[in-house]
Design a protein around this motif. Structure first.
Motif, PDB file in Angstrom:
ATOM      1  N   ILE A 106       4.974   2.672   6.899  1.00 45.08           N
ATOM      2  CA  ILE A 106       4.076   1.543   7.171  1.00 45.08           C
ATOM      3  C   ILE A 106       4.771   0.549   8.092  1.00 45.08           C
ATOM      4  O   ILE A 106       4.194   0.091   9.080  1.00 45.08           O
ATOM      5  N   GLN A 107       6.000   0.225   7.777  1.00 41.17           N
ATOM      6  CA  GLN A 107       6.743  -0.759   8.568  1.00 41.17           C
ATOM      7  C   GLN A 107       7.018  -0.277   9.993  1.00 41.17           C
ATOM      8  O   GLN A 107       6.869  -1.030  10.951  1.00 41.17           O
ATOM      9  N   ASN A 108       7.382   0.984  10.119  1.00 38.88           N
ATOM     10  CA  ASN A 108       7.813   1.503  11.419  1.00 38.88           C
ATOM     11  C   ASN A 108       6.698   2.084  12.278  1.00 38.88           C
ATOM     12  O   ASN A 108       6.839   2.146  13.503  1.00 38.88           O
ATOM     13  N   ASP A 139       0.803  -1.219   0.000  1.00 39.26           N
ATOM     14  CA  ASP A 139       0.000   0.000   0.000  1.00 39.26           C
ATOM     15  C   ASP A 139       0.840   1.276   0.000  1.00 39.26           C
ATOM     16  O   ASP A 139       0.305   2.370   0.145  1.00 39.26           O
ATOM     17  N   ALA A 140       2.142   1.152  -0.200  1.00 40.15           N
ATOM     18  CA  ALA A 140       3.032   2.316  -0.105  1.00 40.15           C
ATOM     19  C   ALA A 140       2.649   3.422  -1.077  1.00 40.15           C
ATOM     20  O   ALA A 140       2.574   4.595  -0.686  1.00 40.15           O
ATOM     21  N   ALA A 141       2.380   3.097  -2.329  1.00 41.54           N
ATOM     22  CA  ALA A 141       2.026   4.122  -3.315  1.00 41.54           C
ATOM     23  C   ALA A 141       0.725   4.826  -2.919  1.00 41.54           C
ATOM     24  O   ALA A 141       0.599   6.046  -3.070  1.00 41.54           O
ATOM     25  N   PHE A 142      -0.214   4.060  -2.400  1.00 43.26           N
ATOM     26  CA  PHE A 142      -1.487   4.652  -1.969  1.00 43.26           C
ATOM     27  C   PHE A 142      -1.266   5.633  -0.817  1.00 43.26           C
ATOM     28  O   PHE A 142      -1.791   6.750  -0.834  1.00 43.26           O
ATOM     29  N   PHE A 143      -0.502   5.233   0.196  1.00 41.68           N
ATOM     30  CA  PHE A 143      -0.267   6.134   1.331  1.00 41.68           C
ATOM     31  C   PHE A 143       0.563   7.349   0.923  1.00 41.68           C
ATOM     32  O   PHE A 143       0.376   8.434   1.469  1.00 41.68           O
ATOM     33  N   LEU A 144       1.442   7.188  -0.035  1.00 46.90           N
ATOM     34  CA  LEU A 144       2.195   8.332  -0.545  1.00 46.90           C
ATOM     35  C   LEU A 144       1.217   9.368  -1.111  1.00 46.90           C
ATOM     36  O   LEU A 144       1.329  10.564  -0.811  1.00 46.90           O
ATOM     37  N   GLU A 145       0.248   8.904  -1.886  1.00 46.10           N
ATOM     38  CA  GLU A 145      -0.752   9.817  -2.444  1.00 46.10           C
ATOM     39  C   GLU A 145      -1.643  10.407  -1.348  1.00 46.10           C
ATOM     40  O   GLU A 145      -1.837  11.624  -1.270  1.00 46.10           O
ATOM     41  N   PHE A 160       2.897   1.669  11.400  1.00 44.43           N
ATOM     42  CA  PHE A 160       1.654   0.899  11.387  1.00 44.43           C
ATOM     43  C   PHE A 160       1.836  -0.516  11.919  1.00 44.43           C
ATOM     44  O   PHE A 160       1.035  -0.999  12.706  1.00 44.43           O
ATOM     45  N   ARG A 161       2.887  -1.197  11.468  1.00 44.18           N
ATOM     46  CA  ARG A 161       3.057  -2.605  11.846  1.00 44.18           C
ATOM     47  C   ARG A 161       3.209  -2.810  13.356  1.00 44.18           C
ATOM     48  O   ARG A 161       2.627  -3.751  13.900  1.00 44.18           O
ATOM     49  N   PRO A 162       3.960  -1.962  14.060  1.00 45.95           N
ATOM     50  CA  PRO A 162       4.069  -2.159  15.514  1.00 45.95           C
ATOM     51  C   PRO A 162       2.714  -2.085  16.232  1.00 45.95           C
ATOM     52  O   PRO A 162       2.512  -2.768  17.229  1.00 45.95           O
ATOM     53  N   GLN A 163       1.795  -1.266  15.719  1.00 49.42           N
ATOM     54  CA  GLN A 163       0.469  -1.179  16.323  1.00 49.42           C
ATOM     55  C   GLN A 163      -0.264  -2.523  16.193  1.00 49.42           C
ATOM     56  O   GLN A 163      -0.871  -2.998  17.139  1.00 49.42           O
ATOM     57  N   PHE A 164      -0.183  -3.126  15.008  1.00 49.82           N
ATOM     58  CA  PHE A 164      -0.816  -4.436  14.812  1.00 49.82           C
ATOM     59  C   PHE A 164      -0.172  -5.486  15.712  1.00 49.82           C
ATOM     60  O   PHE A 164      -0.866  -6.303  16.310  1.00 49.82           O
TER      61      PHE A 164
END
Length: 168
Positions: free
Chosen positions: A50-52, A18-24, A54-58
């Motif tokens: 996302i990695q640093n 989803d990187a391109a989407f979040f960039l936009e 969002f992922r820790p929250q999950f």
């Protein structure tokens, strides 16, 4: 990680694809104005975010930030999440949508579903939300979600006073 569905939407855990989407999404003028500049300038920046972030929250909570996708055509239209945020004692719900999909009820539908599901599955029925004083659409949505204005807050390392809402 589990995804959730409503009548019109899929809520998929945010991941590297989803990187391109979040960039936009995170570089929209309204996002920067009302939420802040996350300094994402490349897809690599977005993937690292996302990695640093969002992922820790999950990993910690079992839930976090979700990409909101239209069921009918699989288009990514926004994001909704419930987070542990520095400076807040209560989990915080947040949302952002591409301009073309605002005003169609998608933010309410996805945020209500996530709020309800996290309450049922994880027992987190006390939720907060923050927004800027001039973000009237977010204020309206937060109140529609059943949260009530409680006070003004300033988050750590920030200077702007934000409106703080919380469930009863």
């Amino acid at each position: 990680m589990e995804h959730f569905e409503t009548e019109r939407l899929i809520l998929k855990p945010a991941d590297q694809e989803d990187a391109a989407f979040f960039l936009e999404l995170y570089n929209m003028p309204k996002f920067i104005q009302f939420i802040g500049d996350r300094h994402l300038r490349t897809e690599e920046d977005a993937a690292a975010y996302i990695q640093n972030r969002f992922r820790p929250q999950f990993d910690k909570l079992g839930f976090g930030n979700y990409v909101v996708i239209l069921r009918e055509n699989q288009t990514k239209i926004g994001a909704v999440g419930i987070f542990a945020r520095d400076g807040l004692d209560v989990l915080d719900i947040g949302f952002s949508f591409l301009a073309a999909y605002e005003g169609k009820g998608y933010a309410y539908e996805s945020a209500w579903h996530l709020k309800t599901t996290i309450g049922e599955k994880f027992g987190h029925t006390r939720i907060s939300a923050i927004t800027t004083k001039d973000n009237y659409p977010s204020q309206k949505l937060i109140e529609k979600l059943g949260l009530t204005f409680r006070k003004l807050v300033i988050l750590p390392d920030e200077t702007e006073e934000l409106l703080y809402y919380e469930t009863e």
